[in-house]
Design an enzyme around this catalytic site. Structure first.
Site, PDB file in Angstrom:
ATOM      1  N   ARG A 150       0.861  -1.184   0.000  1.00 55.23           N
ATOM      2  CA  ARG A 150       0.000   0.000   0.000  1.00 55.23           C
ATOM      3  C   ARG A 150       0.895   1.230   0.000  1.00 55.23           C
ATOM      4  NH1 ARG A 150      -3.950   2.404   4.784  1.00 55.23           N
ATOM      5  NH2 ARG A 150      -2.089   3.577   5.349  1.00 55.23           N
ATOM      6  N   TYR A 206      -3.195  11.864   5.982  1.00 53.94           N
ATOM      7  CA  TYR A 206      -3.457  10.517   6.477  1.00 53.94           C
ATOM      8  C   TYR A 206      -2.383   9.534   5.994  1.00 53.94           C
ATOM      9  CZ  TYR A 206      -4.847   5.757   6.583  1.00 53.94           C
ATOM     10  OH  TYR A 206      -4.799   4.415   6.779  1.00 53.94           O
ATOM     11  N   ASP A 212      -5.096   3.862  -0.072  1.00 58.33           N
ATOM     12  CA  ASP A 212      -6.225   4.138   0.825  1.00 58.33           C
ATOM     13  C   ASP A 212      -6.613   5.610   0.699  1.00 58.33           C
ATOM     14  OD1 ASP A 212      -8.090   4.217   2.816  1.00 58.33           O
ATOM     15  OD2 ASP A 212      -6.817   3.285   4.360  1.00 58.33           O
ATOM     16  N   HIS A 239      -9.167   6.836   2.254  1.00 57.17           N
ATOM     17  CA  HIS A 239      -9.619   7.134   3.619  1.00 57.17           C
ATOM     18  C   HIS A 239     -10.825   8.074   3.669  1.00 57.17           C
ATOM     19  CE1 HIS A 239      -8.734   6.933   8.007  1.00 57.17           C
ATOM     20  NE2 HIS A 239      -8.219   5.776   7.616  1.00 57.17           N
ATOM     21  N   GLU A 242      -8.987   2.049  -1.875  1.00 61.10           N
ATOM     22  CA  GLU A 242      -9.756   1.759  -0.652  1.00 61.10           C
ATOM     23  C   GLU A 242     -10.541   2.968  -0.170  1.00 61.10           C
ATOM     24  OE1 GLU A 242      -7.242   0.329   2.490  1.00 61.10           O
ATOM     25  OE2 GLU A 242      -8.722   0.842   4.019  1.00 61.10           O
ATOM     26  N   GLU A 263     -13.544  -1.335   6.424  1.00 60.35           N
ATOM     27  CA  GLU A 263     -12.858  -1.520   7.706  1.00 60.35           C
ATOM     28  C   GLU A 263     -13.687  -0.980   8.878  1.00 60.35           C
ATOM     29  OE1 GLU A 263      -9.202   0.580   6.856  1.00 60.35           O
ATOM     30  OE2 GLU A 263      -9.849   2.288   8.038  1.00 60.35           O
ATOM     31  N   ARG A 308     -13.570  -5.254   3.532  1.00 61.22           N
ATOM     32  CA  ARG A 308     -12.448  -5.093   4.460  1.00 61.22           C
ATOM     33  C   ARG A 308     -12.829  -5.325   5.920  1.00 61.22           C
ATOM     34  NH1 ARG A 308      -7.883  -3.820   4.523  1.00 61.22           N
ATOM     35  NH2 ARG A 308      -7.877  -1.788   5.534  1.00 61.22           N
ATOM     36  N   GLU A 357      -4.300  -7.309   5.260  1.00 63.53           N
ATOM     37  CA  GLU A 357      -3.428  -6.177   5.608  1.00 63.53           C
ATOM     38  C   GLU A 357      -2.490  -6.571   6.749  1.00 63.53           C
ATOM     39  OE1 GLU A 357      -5.529  -2.757   7.081  1.00 63.53           O
ATOM     40  OE2 GLU A 357      -3.789  -1.441   6.888  1.00 63.53           O
ATOM     41  N   TRP A 377     -12.136  12.014   8.283  1.00 62.41           N
ATOM     42  CA  TRP A 377     -10.734  11.628   8.451  1.00 62.41           C
ATOM     43  C   TRP A 377     -10.498  10.284   7.805  1.00 62.41           C
ATOM     44  CZ3 TRP A 377      -8.025   7.685  11.094  1.00 62.41           C
ATOM     45  CH2 TRP A 377      -6.615   7.830  10.970  1.00 62.41           C
TER      46      TRP A 377
HETATM   47  O1  KDG Z   1      -8.374   2.749  13.612  1.00 67.07           O
HETATM   48  C1  KDG Z   1      -8.318   3.267  12.317  1.00 67.07           C
HETATM   49  C2  KDG Z   1      -7.108   2.762  11.569  1.00 67.07           C
HETATM   50  O2  KDG Z   1      -6.980   1.383  11.705  1.00 67.07           O
HETATM   51  C3  KDG Z   1      -7.236   3.100  10.103  1.00 67.07           C
HETATM   52  O3  KDG Z   1      -7.164   4.489   9.944  1.00 67.07           O
HETATM   53  C4  KDG Z   1      -6.156   2.418   9.296  1.00 67.07           C
HETATM   54  O4  KDG Z   1      -7.305   2.959   7.263  1.00 67.07           O
HETATM   55  C5  KDG Z   1      -6.575   2.212   7.882  1.00 67.07           C
HETATM   56  C6  KDG Z   1      -6.073   1.018   7.202  1.00 67.07           C
HETATM   57  O5  KDG Z   1      -6.458   0.826   6.043  1.00 67.07           O
HETATM   58  O6  KDG Z   1      -5.315   0.281   7.804  1.00 67.07           O
HETATM   59 MG    MG Z   2      -8.115   1.969   5.529  1.00 67.38          MG
END
Ligand code: KDG
Ligand code: MG
Length: 404
Positions: free
Chosen positions: A149, A161, A212, A214, A238, A264, A285, A341, A404
């Site tokens: 990644r 991020y 990612d 995010h 992602e 996630e 995820r 991951e 975020w």
């Molecule tokens: O708790 C949040 C994190 O695990 C996250 O921000 C990490 O986006 C993330 C990832 O893909 O691992």
């Molecule tokens: Mg993530």
């Protein structure tokens, strides 16, 4: 035989970062552990377990995993949500651990046996600029990773991020109150394609590259990013947009063939139902810890398999080694596996949670120890007391609070 549950206790510790662990002990002298860590909201799950779940567990037959899952899900009346589902997951994983130990088998054998020899994992390459990220990708490839990644700082945005400070390891949560980071969609959208063009130029088309987003983009912005990244053939893009509105992914899907991974933050199959049934994503995820344990994650994966969606379990450092161990058994078994991951834990975390899983050449294996193969050293855990820590928040250049 596993016997009845004699004792259950919640262990909160911070070896490197905060973790919440549930330990269940049976009358037959077996014990199992489950991860209940919800990053930045840890004590809510610890209280949910200690105050509301543990009293209901004492005296229950430890072998009845499904019945206990239904009892905690339907019996609470208040269904779903990250706190509830992380608590249920911890019980579920501890009971699977006990069942597999009682059988003298590694957990993946109880789930149905291995579907593959090893589990492909992706690592994190982060840098303050494109060249630094490219150097980190090179290090991962040298270590044997086949999937990496890549995240990089964006010129003009303070603290993006996924990017660590110089010489530091990336860890999303920081001690103290939430840190403020910046965001500019325009600057990011101009920069991200340059990162992947450079990586393909330097490393060719062979390595799997992941990214990612995010949750930062609107659907049409995500569509534009996906389209611009198509020549770089990402393994996945992602969380391109927040997924509360699952239908929003139709717009992204209609514009780009870049594969999409989401989930996630999901805690239930209902969070992913439209995405999966509509063919709107390629990878789900959801994690063992946040999506109701092995029992519920298996249901999500089964629905996904009907629609050509594969798994890509979240595995950041806030998922404890207990989650990693359980996830690797799940990954070894699940027919529609995609990738796992991997963000390695620091040595103090590994010291508190001894484990049977191993990493070699870009792949992991859960090991052959009975159960899920992860334990907690309670004496060592007691040396690392909980300290409040939070994920950051992001603001646009005009001060507006952003995703975020
Ligand atoms: O708790 C949040 C994190 O695990 C996250 O921000 C990490 O986006 C993330 C990832 O893909 O691992
Ligand atoms: Mg993530």
């Amino acid at each position: 035989m596993t016997g009845r549950i004699k004792e259950a206790r919640v262990i909160v510790c911070a070896p490197g970062r905060n973790f919440v662990t549930l330990k269940i002990v049976t009358e037959d002298g077996l014990h199992g552990i489950g991860d209940a860590t919800l990053n930045g909201r840890e004590l809510a799950v610890a209280s949910y377990l200690a105050d509301h779940v543990v009293p209901c567990l004492i005296g229950r037959d430890a072998a009845r995993i499904e019945d206990t899952w239904q009892y905690l899900y339907k019996g609470a009346y208040w269904r779903r949500g990250p706190v509830t589902m992380s608590a249920i997951a911890a019980v579920d994983v501890a009971l699977w651990d006990i069942k597999a130990k009682a059988a003298g088998m590694p957990l993946y054998q109880i789930l149905g046996g291995a579907s593959r020899e090893r589990v492909m994992v992706y690592g994190h390459a982060t840098g303050r600029d494109i060249e630094e990220t490219a150097d980190r990708v090179a290090e991962h490839l040298d270590e044997g990773y086949r999937a990496v990644r890549a995240q990089s700082g964006v010129p003009g945005i303070a603290k993006v991020y996924g990017v660590a400070k110089a010489g530091e390891r990336y860890e999303p949560a920081k001690r103290g109150l939430p840190e403020e980071q910046g965001w500019s969609t325009e600057r990011y959208l101009d920069h991200a394609p340059k990162l992947f063009e450079r990586l393909r130029e330097r490393f060719g088309m062979d390595p799997h590259l992941l990214h990612d987003v995010h949750h930062r983009l609107s659907p049409i912005e995500a569509a534009r990013l996906g389209k611009s990244l198509e020549p770089c053939r990402l393994f996945w893009m992602e969380d391109p947009t927040p997924a509360e509105n699952q239908d929003a992914f139709r717009l992204i899907r209609g514009h780009t063939t870049t594969p999409i991974a989401v989930g996630e933050v999901f805690n239930s199959v209902w969070d992913a139902k439209t995405l999966i049934e509509g063919g709107l994503i390629d990878y789900v995820r959801a994690s063992v810890t946040h999506a109701g344990g092995i029992t519920h994650l298996r249901r999500i994966a089964d629905l996904a398999s009907l629609h050509h969606v594969r798994t890509g379990c979240h595995g950041a450092t806030d998922l404890s080694p207990v989650c990693m161990g359980a996830a690797l058994h799940f990954d070894l078994w699940v027919p529609n596996f995609g990738v796992q991951e991997r963000m390695p834990h620091p040595p103090e975390t590994d010291d508190v949670f001894p484990h049977a899983y191993t990493f070699e050449n870009g792949h992991m294996h859960p090991g052959e120890a009975p159960g899920h193969g992860v334990d907690i050293d309670e004496a060592k855990a007691a040396r690392y007391p909980y300290a409040p820590a939070y994920l950051p928040v992001a603001r646009l250049e005009d001060g507006t609070l952003w995703n975020w």
